[in-house]
Design a protein around this motif. Structure first.
Motif, PDB file in Angstrom:
ATOM      1  N   LEU A  25       0.828  -1.202   0.000  1.00  0.00           N
ATOM      2  CA  LEU A  25       0.000   0.000   0.000  1.00  0.00           C
ATOM      3  C   LEU A  25       0.863   1.252   0.000  1.00  0.00           C
ATOM      4  CD1 LEU A  25      -2.794   1.375   0.260  1.00  0.00           C
ATOM      5  CD2 LEU A  25      -2.567   1.156   2.740  1.00  0.00           C
ATOM      6  N   PHE A  26       2.004   1.196   0.679  1.00  0.00           N
ATOM      7  CA  PHE A  26       2.910   2.336   0.701  1.00  0.00           C
ATOM      8  C   PHE A  26       3.489   2.634  -0.686  1.00  0.00           C
ATOM      9  CE2 PHE A  26       3.866   1.159   5.350  1.00  0.00           C
ATOM     10  CZ  PHE A  26       2.771   1.896   5.778  1.00  0.00           C
ATOM     11  N   VAL A  27       3.556   1.605  -1.509  1.00  0.00           N
ATOM     12  CA  VAL A  27       4.027   1.811  -2.878  1.00  0.00           C
ATOM     13  C   VAL A  27       2.930   2.426  -3.741  1.00  0.00           C
ATOM     14  CG1 VAL A  27       4.930   0.671  -4.946  1.00  0.00           C
ATOM     15  CG2 VAL A  27       5.668  -0.091  -2.688  1.00  0.00           C
ATOM     16  N   LEU A  28       1.690   2.007  -3.518  1.00  0.00           N
ATOM     17  CA  LEU A  28       0.583   2.488  -4.344  1.00  0.00           C
ATOM     18  C   LEU A  28       0.122   3.893  -3.959  1.00  0.00           C
ATOM     19  CD1 LEU A  28      -1.674  -0.702  -4.590  1.00  0.00           C
ATOM     20  CD2 LEU A  28       0.046   0.112  -6.206  1.00  0.00           C
ATOM     21  N   LEU A  29       0.191   4.214  -2.663  1.00  0.00           N
ATOM     22  CA  LEU A  29      -0.346   5.478  -2.188  1.00  0.00           C
ATOM     23  C   LEU A  29       0.244   6.698  -2.895  1.00  0.00           C
ATOM     24  CD1 LEU A  29      -2.174   7.001  -0.222  1.00  0.00           C
ATOM     25  CD2 LEU A  29      -0.323   6.890   1.476  1.00  0.00           C
ATOM     26  N   PRO A  30       1.564   6.803  -3.023  1.00  0.00           N
ATOM     27  CA  PRO A  30       2.114   7.973  -3.727  1.00  0.00           C
ATOM     28  C   PRO A  30       1.671   8.069  -5.183  1.00  0.00           C
ATOM     29  CG  PRO A  30       3.811   6.907  -2.410  1.00  0.00           C
ATOM     30  CD  PRO A  30       2.635   5.983  -2.430  1.00  0.00           C
ATOM     31  N   LEU A  31       1.385   6.920  -5.802  1.00  0.00           N
ATOM     32  CA  LEU A  31       0.883   6.955  -7.179  1.00  0.00           C
ATOM     33  C   LEU A  31      -0.418   7.745  -7.255  1.00  0.00           C
ATOM     34  CD1 LEU A  31       1.419   3.381  -8.659  1.00  0.00           C
ATOM     35  CD2 LEU A  31       2.309   5.516  -9.549  1.00  0.00           C
ATOM     36  N   PHE A  32      -1.303   7.487  -6.322  1.00  0.00           N
ATOM     37  CA  PHE A  32      -2.575   8.203  -6.314  1.00  0.00           C
ATOM     38  C   PHE A  32      -2.381   9.673  -5.936  1.00  0.00           C
ATOM     39  CE2 PHE A  32      -3.781   3.727  -5.403  1.00  0.00           C
ATOM     40  CZ  PHE A  32      -4.531   3.516  -6.549  1.00  0.00           C
ATOM     41  N   ILE A  33      -1.371   9.953  -5.108  1.00  0.00           N
ATOM     42  CA  ILE A  33      -1.078  11.347  -4.767  1.00  0.00           C
ATOM     43  C   ILE A  33      -0.602  12.105  -6.003  1.00  0.00           C
ATOM     44  CG2 ILE A  33       0.419  12.860  -3.411  1.00  0.00           C
ATOM     45  CD1 ILE A  33       0.406  10.770  -1.217  1.00  0.00           C
ATOM     46  N   VAL A  34       0.273  11.468  -6.773  1.00  0.00           N
ATOM     47  CA  VAL A  34       0.754  12.086  -8.012  1.00  0.00           C
ATOM     48  C   VAL A  34      -0.408  12.375  -8.949  1.00  0.00           C
ATOM     49  CG1 VAL A  34       2.099  11.678 -10.098  1.00  0.00           C
ATOM     50  CG2 VAL A  34       3.067  11.104  -7.879  1.00  0.00           C
ATOM     51  N   GLN A  35      -1.288  11.388  -9.116  1.00  0.00           N
ATOM     52  CA  GLN A  35      -2.436  11.586 -10.001  1.00  0.00           C
ATOM     53  C   GLN A  35      -3.339  12.703  -9.485  1.00  0.00           C
ATOM     54  OE1 GLN A  35      -5.012   8.193 -10.405  1.00  0.00           O
ATOM     55  NE2 GLN A  35      -5.828   8.888 -12.358  1.00  0.00           N
ATOM     56  N   ILE A  53       6.560  17.293  -8.762  1.00  0.00           N
ATOM     57  CA  ILE A  53       5.547  16.386  -8.244  1.00  0.00           C
ATOM     58  C   ILE A  53       5.933  14.925  -8.418  1.00  0.00           C
ATOM     59  CG2 ILE A  53       4.151  16.125 -10.320  1.00  0.00           C
ATOM     60  CD1 ILE A  53       2.854  16.694  -6.779  1.00  0.00           C
ATOM     61  N   VAL A  54       6.702  14.603  -9.478  1.00  0.00           N
ATOM     62  CA  VAL A  54       7.065  13.212  -9.730  1.00  0.00           C
ATOM     63  C   VAL A  54       7.979  12.672  -8.634  1.00  0.00           C
ATOM     64  CG1 VAL A  54       9.143  13.661 -11.112  1.00  0.00           C
ATOM     65  CG2 VAL A  54       7.753  11.634 -11.577  1.00  0.00           C
ATOM     66  N   MET A  55       8.643  13.541  -7.885  1.00  0.00           N
ATOM     67  CA  MET A  55       9.533  13.100  -6.808  1.00  0.00           C
ATOM     68  C   MET A  55       8.766  12.499  -5.640  1.00  0.00           C
ATOM     69  SD  MET A  55      12.170  16.336  -6.776  1.00  0.00           S
ATOM     70  CE  MET A  55      13.032  15.690  -5.348  1.00  0.00           C
ATOM     71  N   ILE A  56       7.488  12.818  -5.537  1.00  0.00           N
ATOM     72  CA  ILE A  56       6.704  12.296  -4.417  1.00  0.00           C
ATOM     73  C   ILE A  56       6.671  10.779  -4.430  1.00  0.00           C
ATOM     74  CG2 ILE A  56       4.344  12.096  -3.518  1.00  0.00           C
ATOM     75  CD1 ILE A  56       3.913  14.962  -4.161  1.00  0.00           C
ATOM     76  N   PHE A  57       6.483  10.197  -5.620  1.00  0.00           N
ATOM     77  CA  PHE A  57       6.290   8.748  -5.702  1.00  0.00           C
ATOM     78  C   PHE A  57       7.470   7.960  -5.141  1.00  0.00           C
ATOM     79  CE2 PHE A  57       6.936   5.011  -8.614  1.00  0.00           C
ATOM     80  CZ  PHE A  57       6.183   4.144  -7.846  1.00  0.00           C
ATOM     81  N   PRO A  58       8.683   8.093  -5.679  1.00  0.00           N
ATOM     82  CA  PRO A  58       9.769   7.253  -5.157  1.00  0.00           C
ATOM     83  C   PRO A  58      10.227   7.627  -3.765  1.00  0.00           C
ATOM     84  CG  PRO A  58      10.592   8.767  -6.819  1.00  0.00           C
ATOM     85  CD  PRO A  58       9.101   8.905  -6.835  1.00  0.00           C
ATOM     86  N   VAL A  59      10.296   8.919  -3.433  1.00  0.00           N
ATOM     87  CA  VAL A  59      10.803   9.328  -2.124  1.00  0.00           C
ATOM     88  C   VAL A  59       9.878   8.854  -1.009  1.00  0.00           C
ATOM     89  CG1 VAL A  59      11.318  11.311  -0.668  1.00  0.00           C
ATOM     90  CG2 VAL A  59      12.067  11.298  -3.048  1.00  0.00           C
ATOM     91  N   LEU A  60       8.599   9.176  -1.138  1.00  0.00           N
ATOM     92  CA  LEU A  60       7.649   8.789  -0.094  1.00  0.00           C
ATOM     93  C   LEU A  60       7.522   7.272   0.008  1.00  0.00           C
ATOM     94  CD1 LEU A  60       5.685   9.864   2.000  1.00  0.00           C
ATOM     95  CD2 LEU A  60       3.912   9.942   0.238  1.00  0.00           C
ATOM     96  N   ILE A 193       1.881  -1.352 -14.295  1.00  0.00           N
ATOM     97  CA  ILE A 193       0.620  -1.183 -15.024  1.00  0.00           C
ATOM     98  C   ILE A 193      -0.107   0.071 -14.532  1.00  0.00           C
ATOM     99  CG2 ILE A 193      -1.664  -2.177 -15.416  1.00  0.00           C
ATOM    100  CD1 ILE A 193      -0.334  -4.936 -15.363  1.00  0.00           C
ATOM    101  N   LEU A 194      -0.155   0.252 -13.212  1.00  0.00           N
ATOM    102  CA  LEU A 194      -0.820   1.432 -12.662  1.00  0.00           C
ATOM    103  C   LEU A 194      -0.077   2.711 -13.035  1.00  0.00           C
ATOM    104  CD1 LEU A 194      -1.799   0.138  -9.106  1.00  0.00           C
ATOM    105  CD2 LEU A 194      -3.323   0.542 -11.041  1.00  0.00           C
ATOM    106  N   TRP A 195       1.248   2.674 -12.929  1.00  0.00           N
ATOM    107  CA  TRP A 195       2.037   3.869 -13.227  1.00  0.00           C
ATOM    108  C   TRP A 195       1.900   4.280 -14.692  1.00  0.00           C
ATOM    109  CZ3 TRP A 195       3.671   8.069 -11.467  1.00  0.00           C
ATOM    110  CH2 TRP A 195       4.743   8.775 -12.008  1.00  0.00           C
ATOM    111  N   GLU A 196       1.939   3.325 -15.598  1.00  0.00           N
ATOM    112  CA  GLU A 196       1.774   3.646 -17.016  1.00  0.00           C
ATOM    113  C   GLU A 196       0.362   4.150 -17.300  1.00  0.00           C
ATOM    114  OE1 GLU A 196       3.865   3.891 -19.437  1.00  0.00           O
ATOM    115  OE2 GLU A 196       5.596   3.231 -18.266  1.00  0.00           O
ATOM    116  N   SER A 197      -0.614   3.613 -16.560  1.00  0.00           N
ATOM    117  CA  SER A 197      -1.984   4.111 -16.725  1.00  0.00           C
ATOM    118  C   SER A 197      -2.087   5.565 -16.272  1.00  0.00           C
ATOM    119  CB  SER A 197      -2.965   3.240 -15.934  1.00  0.00           C
ATOM    120  OG  SER A 197      -2.944   1.900 -16.392  1.00  0.00           O
ATOM    121  N   VAL A 198      -1.440   5.882 -15.134  1.00  0.00           N
ATOM    122  CA  VAL A 198      -1.445   7.261 -14.639  1.00  0.00           C
ATOM    123  C   VAL A 198      -0.765   8.185 -15.647  1.00  0.00           C
ATOM    124  CG1 VAL A 198      -0.520   8.789 -12.861  1.00  0.00           C
ATOM    125  CG2 VAL A 198      -1.590   6.636 -12.219  1.00  0.00           C
ATOM    126  N   ARG A 199       0.382   7.770 -16.174  1.00  0.00           N
ATOM    127  CA  ARG A 199       1.093   8.585 -17.164  1.00  0.00           C
ATOM    128  C   ARG A 199       0.252   8.794 -18.413  1.00  0.00           C
ATOM    129  NH1 ARG A 199       5.265   7.111 -19.681  1.00  0.00           N
ATOM    130  NH2 ARG A 199       6.355   9.098 -19.729  1.00  0.00           N
TER     131      ARG A 199
END
Length: 431
Positions: A25-35, A53-60, A193-199
């Motif tokens: 969940l900690f990996v997925l959460l920043p993805l939704f924050i970015v979106q 904004i893209v820095m949020i995903f890997p750092v967090l 898959i989720l990250w490419e969908s967001v992009r």
């Protein structure tokens, strides 16, 4: 996965399923924050978010994953820190990659344990490798990017277990190794898959913003063409009448009307403010009765061509004024009169009446054309919606905007086969 302390051999992975789900969940959460932030940027038209904004995903993700790992076997903990680490470098470039590496090593140093020495060797080498791949990564197809990341996971885990065995003399059972590899590969596949969908969504939003800007330009160009055509058509009609044998005073009137309409076309081209927020212009008192008569005089040639009779018997001579810009009000009346005439291609009657209610005045424009359905009435005023074969729908949009600017309202009633009535209600001002 890192070595942090010793535990008994008998403990297995069944006790850490919940911890792994939380870690994922900690990996997925920043993805939704970015979106969420990109959607905010689009809806609020905010600038300067894209660079950071893209820095949020890997750092967090890395910080949360390392703070709450899942304890799995013999002092080992498993987490998904390598997923945001890999994606952060591949998408963010080598500079961001070295920042992530430094951040990870600093956080890892606080955990201590012999595994820190393994991390000190693996992650600098991994950062260099990923930085090289990052140069060509974004040029790859989506399937190739997903495949590359999924393949990287077992290779990295194999290198890690080899170093653990050689440097720390710890033999991890094969089923533990395979379980860790499978879990990481599955997690990477889902995240990719989720990250490419967001992009993809973000790219579509950016394309939509550009399309909206182009649409505004298209609307302006089409509306200017539409509005200029009216006075030019009128001028051409009166000039054609000059070829006929008519009295001199009539010739002068026709020429004056033609010149006036040409001047109106020039003003529309040079100072067209209908669709954008207009600059404040000085309003003036408009004599409604006189403006209706002027518009009727202008539209008469078109009505004659369509064998349409203009009925002014109910046009009471009310000496009242409204506040607004006279030329725009003329434009509004001309649009509605023209639409009424064109709604009767086989002839009919255009009835214009004026009703005074002391504080307001109502202009009723009724035709005997084909009429409209309720659904068509609801869509009036939308750009490019029209009931005419070659219309653009922009004339009615202009008219609605003009009436709104004059603090008035326009209502439409219609019955198919019997005609349509436009009612314009405006507040009265006194001289």
């Amino acid at each position: 996965m890192e070595i942090v302390f010793s535990r008994k051999h008998g403990e297995v992975m069944s006790v850490v399923v919940k911890d792994l789900l939380v870690n994922f969940l900690f990996v997925l959460l920043p993805l939704f924050i970015v979106q969420m932030f990109y959607l905010l940027k689009y809806t609020k038209q905010l600038e300067h978010l894209k660079d950071w904004i893209v820095m949020i995903f890997p750092v967090l993700s890395m910080i949360l994953c390392m703070a709450f790992p899942a304890h799995i076997y013999e002092g080992f903990v498993i987490d998904f820190r390598r997923i945001p680490f890999i994606l952060g470098i591949l998408y963010g470039g080598y500079r961001f990659g070295f920042f992530l590496m430094a951040l990870m090593l600093v956080i890892r140093s606080f955990s201590g344990g012999a595994g820190f020495h393994v991390a000190l060797i693996i992650y600098p080498l991994l950062t260099i490798l990923l930085s090289v791949l990052a140069k060509h990564y974004l040029q790859m197809a989506v399937k190739q990017r997903i495949l590359l990341n999924v393949v990287l996971i077992p290779l990295l885990e194999a290198i890690f277990f080899i170093m653990v065995t050689k440097l720390l003399n710890i033999n991890v059972p094969v089923y533990i190794q395979l379980s860790i590899v499978a879990i990481n590969m599955g997690a990477m596949l889902i995240v990719m898959i989720l990250w490419e969908s967001v992009r993809k969504i973000l790219d579509l939003l950016q394309a939509l913003v550009k399309a909206e800007k182009l649409e505004v330009v298209s609307h302006l160009a089409a509306s200017i063409s539409h509005e200029v055509r009216n006075p030019l058509t009128v001028s051409r009609g009166f000039m054609q009448l000059l070829h006929e044998d008519i009295p001199a005073n009539k010739r002068t009137d026709y020429l004056n009307i033609a010149v006036r309409e040409l001047d109106r076309a020039v003003e529309i081209i040079s100072d067209y403010l209908t669709y954008a927020k207009p600059e404040a212009k000085g309003s003036e008192q408009i004599d409604v009765y006189k403006e209706i008569h002027h518009a009727v005089k202008v539209i008469t040639p078109l009505a004659n061509m369509n064998t349409v009779q203009i009925d002014l018997q109910k046009l009471n001579h009310e000496n009242v004024c409204v506040l607004g810009e006279r030329k725009l009000f003329e434009q509004c009346l001309m649009n509605i009169f023209k639409n009424g005439v064109e709604a009767m291609p086989h002839g009919g009657t255009l009835e214009i009446s004026l009703v005074y209610y002391y504080s307001t005045i109502q202009i009723n424009i009724r035709d005997t054309g084909e009429g409209m359905t309720e659904k068509q009435i609801q869509r009036l005023g939308e750009p490019y919606f029209t009931t005419k074969e070659k219309g653009t729908g922009l004339g009615m949009m202009v008219s609605f905007n003009i009436i709104n600017r004059m603090n008035g309202k326009m209502s439409v009633s219609s019955e198919q086969g019997k005609g349509t009535c436009f009612s314009i209600e405006l507040p009265v001002v006194y001289k």
